[in-house]
Design a protein around this motif. Structure first.
Motif, short mmCIF file in Angstrom:
data_model
loop_
_atom_site.label_atom_id
_atom_site.label_comp_id
_atom_site.label_asym_id
_atom_site.label_seq_id
_atom_site.Cartn_x
_atom_site.Cartn_y
_atom_site.Cartn_z
N GLU A 1 52.36 29.56 41.08
CA GLU A 1 52.73 29.90 42.46
C GLU A 1 51.94 31.11 42.94
OE1 GLU A 1 54.79 29.85 46.10
OE2 GLU A 1 54.95 28.38 44.48
N ASN A 2 51.85 32.16 42.12
CA ASN A 2 51.08 33.34 42.50
C ASN A 2 49.60 33.01 42.67
OD1 ASN A 2 53.31 34.97 42.50
ND2 ASN A 2 52.92 35.88 40.49
N ALA A 3 49.05 32.18 41.76
CA ALA A 3 47.63 31.83 41.85
C ALA A 3 47.34 31.05 43.13
CB ALA A 3 47.23 31.02 40.62
N LEU A 4 48.25 30.12 43.50
CA LEU A 4 48.04 29.35 44.72
C LEU A 4 48.25 30.19 45.97
CD1 LEU A 4 49.80 25.99 43.73
CD2 LEU A 4 47.35 26.38 43.98
N ASP B 1 42.56 31.82 38.11
CA ASP B 1 41.99 31.32 39.35
C ASP B 1 40.66 32.01 39.58
OD1 ASP B 1 42.31 33.58 41.46
OD2 ASP B 1 44.26 33.51 40.46
N GLU B 2 40.01 31.71 40.69
CA GLU B 2 38.67 32.24 40.96
C GLU B 2 38.70 33.31 42.04
OE1 GLU B 2 36.54 28.73 41.94
OE2 GLU B 2 36.41 28.02 39.86
N GLY B 3 39.86 33.88 42.31
CA GLY B 3 39.96 34.91 43.34
C GLY B 3 39.59 36.28 42.81
N ALA B 4 39.93 37.31 43.60
CA ALA B 4 39.60 38.69 43.21
C ALA B 4 40.46 39.18 42.07
CB ALA B 4 39.77 39.61 44.43
N ARG C 1 41.98 38.24 36.95
CA ARG C 1 42.34 36.89 37.41
C ARG C 1 43.10 36.09 36.37
NH1 ARG C 1 36.48 34.78 39.06
NH2 ARG C 1 36.10 35.76 37.04
N ASP C 2 43.21 36.61 35.18
CA ASP C 2 43.86 35.90 34.08
C ASP C 2 45.22 36.53 33.79
OD1 ASP C 2 44.50 34.37 31.91
OD2 ASP C 2 42.96 35.20 30.58
N VAL C 3 46.26 35.71 33.89
CA VAL C 3 47.62 36.14 33.53
C VAL C 3 48.12 35.16 32.49
CG1 VAL C 3 49.91 36.71 34.37
CG2 VAL C 3 47.94 36.98 35.89
N TRP C 4 48.71 35.67 31.40
CA TRP C 4 49.14 34.77 30.34
C TRP C 4 50.34 35.34 29.60
CZ3 TRP C 4 45.27 38.25 29.87
CH2 TRP C 4 45.21 39.05 28.72
N ILE C 5 51.01 34.45 28.88
CA ILE C 5 52.12 34.84 28.01
C ILE C 5 51.77 34.42 26.58
CG2 ILE C 5 53.87 34.75 29.82
CD1 ILE C 5 54.70 32.03 28.87
#
Length: 448
Positions: A360-363, A387-390, A439-443
């Motif tokens: 949801e955050n990435a979109l 994602d490919e954003g900032a 841009r990378d968030v993970w658990i």
């Protein structure tokens, strides 16, 4: 004893310990003195018997005459007697007279070698005595001394111990009471300060004595505990304040829409539109309430999980399917990548909720394609959303997973700032952790 003050209990324990020590020491000293006096008496009898045996062998020598000189026999304290083989008294010091000090059996035993004998009394001296019988020629020489000197010395020692012991015990107990009071004075100071500490006056701490002992460590530990409690209280206050702020906005909007529907809607279309907006705000309230409940449950350590064996590919595909229509509307590809054999243990619904928040955050805030990946790293499972954003701002990363945190501090944007906090709570409940790097968030989760 539990109701007795610690100071008195310590003093009582000190008194009991000192009483045992004093009693043991007194008994040891008494026994040692008694043994030494007995040894000295026996040694004195041996020396006296040796001298008198030489004396009686001399022609014309007499024990009675020697008693008069007082050189080897002291009047009233020591005595001697020379006995024939049949028990007749050949010579004796006064006041023994003609009564034999030994029985026939003891005479026969003394003929075979020297022998010590203790008797309750001797003629003319109503005192206990110790005898030494040695063979001399055809007879037996008996040398003796009263035990009164020994008994008097032991009585004097016993009297001194009975006087000095209680005095020493009282002094030691008083010293123990004072020392216990000095040690507990610091505890009492801490107790008084604790009475004054309250939530209305943060920052107060206990006085810590610089004694480098248990009391200093106790004070430091209690101050660290107060710091943790103060920090937890501040977090709870912030949580309540932020929750109240977040709830106030949708409630105000909901009330405004309902008021409009009740008093200002002039057509069915306007009424339906107002109710539709009210429904949207109601859904937002329900979602916010659920998020707050999850955060609160996580704080209490009571977030319930239903663990099961999961396939990483199936889990990620399920999340991708839920957001496929959103990605299509935004013309942004949504890709799922996971090894087919990768599996782990976890709660499917909670993990789908956490990954759903990340997607949801990435979109909403990212750009370009969104990739949901699963990897196995050092025996643990990592679930990534990129994602490919900032990406997230660098100054926001340290507080990214704190509740009510936003990259954009203005409150005009959507969301309550709980999405990433919920991700961290779910990861923590699984024994894992949440991470962010641009841009990378993970658990990260344990494999089992």
């Amino acid at each position: 004893m539990k109701r007795v003050p610690i100071r008195l209990r310590v003093a009582a324990a000190f008194a009991v310990a000192m009483a045992l020590v004093l009693a043991g020491t007194g008994a040891f000293v008494y026994a040692r003195l008694a043994a030494d006096l007995s040894h000295a008496l026996d040694q004195d009898l041996r020396l006296r018997a040796q001298d008198l045996s030489a004396l009686v062998r001399e022609p014309g020598a007499s024990l009675r005459a020697e008693a008069g000189s007082g050189r080897l026999v002291e009047q009233g304290e020591s005595f001697a007697q020379l006995l024939a083989r049949d028990g007749r008294v050949l010579d004796a010091t006064p006041p023994l007279g003609g009564h034999s000090l030994l029985s026939p059996a003891e005479i026969r035993s003394a003929r075979g070698g020297s022998r010590f004998v203790d008797v309750p009394s001797v003629p003319g001296l109503d005192e206990p005595a110790r005898l030494l019988a040695i063979p001399v020629g055809d007879g037996v020489l008996v040398v003796g001394a009263t035990r009164e000197n020994r008994a008097e010395a032991l009585r004097n020692l016993r009297t001194e111990l009975l006087i000095a012991g209680p005095i020493a015990l009282l002094l030691a107990t008083g010293l123990g009471y004072l020392l216990a009071g000095a040690g507990l004075r610091t505890v009492e100071a801490m107790r008084r300060r604790v009475e004054e500490i309250s939530a209305d006056r943060p920052g107060e701490r206990l006085p810590v004595p610089r004694t480098r002992d248990e009391l200093e460590r106790l004070g430091e530990t209690l101050n660290e505990m107060l710091a943790r409690l103060e920090a937890a209280l501040e977090r709870e206050r912030g949580f309540v304040a932020e929750a109240g702020h977040e709830l106030r906005t949708p409630l105000a909007l909901l009330r405004a829409e309902l008021d409009f529907a009740l008093h200002h809607a002039e057509s069915e279309t306007e009424l339906r539109e107002a109710l539709r907006e009210a429904s949207v705000e109601t859904d937002r309230l329900v979602q916010l309430a659920g998020d707050l409940l999850l955060i609160a449950s996580s704080d209490r350590g009571s977030l319930r999980l239903r663990p099961e064996r999961l396939s990483a590919r199936d889990l990620l595909r399920s999340v991708g399917t839920r957001f496929a229509w959103r990605a299509q509307e935004a013309a942004r590809p949504l890709e799922v990548e996971a090894p087919e054999e990768l599996a782990f243990t976890g709660d499917r619904l909670r993990l789908e909720q956490a990954l759903g928040n990340l997607v949801e955050n990435a979109l909403r805030h990212g750009e370009g394609a969104v990739r949901v990946q699963a990897r196995s790293v050092d025996g643990r499972v990592e679930l990534h959303v990129l994602d490919e954003g900032a990406g997230l701002p660098a100054d926001f990363l340290p507080r990214a997973f704190q509740r009510f945190s936003r990259a954009d501090e203005s409150r005009t944007g959507g969301g309550a700032g709980l999405g990433l906090a919920i991700v961290a709570a779910i990861a923590g409940a699984h024994g894992g952790s949440a991470h962010a790097d641009g841009r990378d968030v993970w658990i990260t989760l344990p494999a089992s």
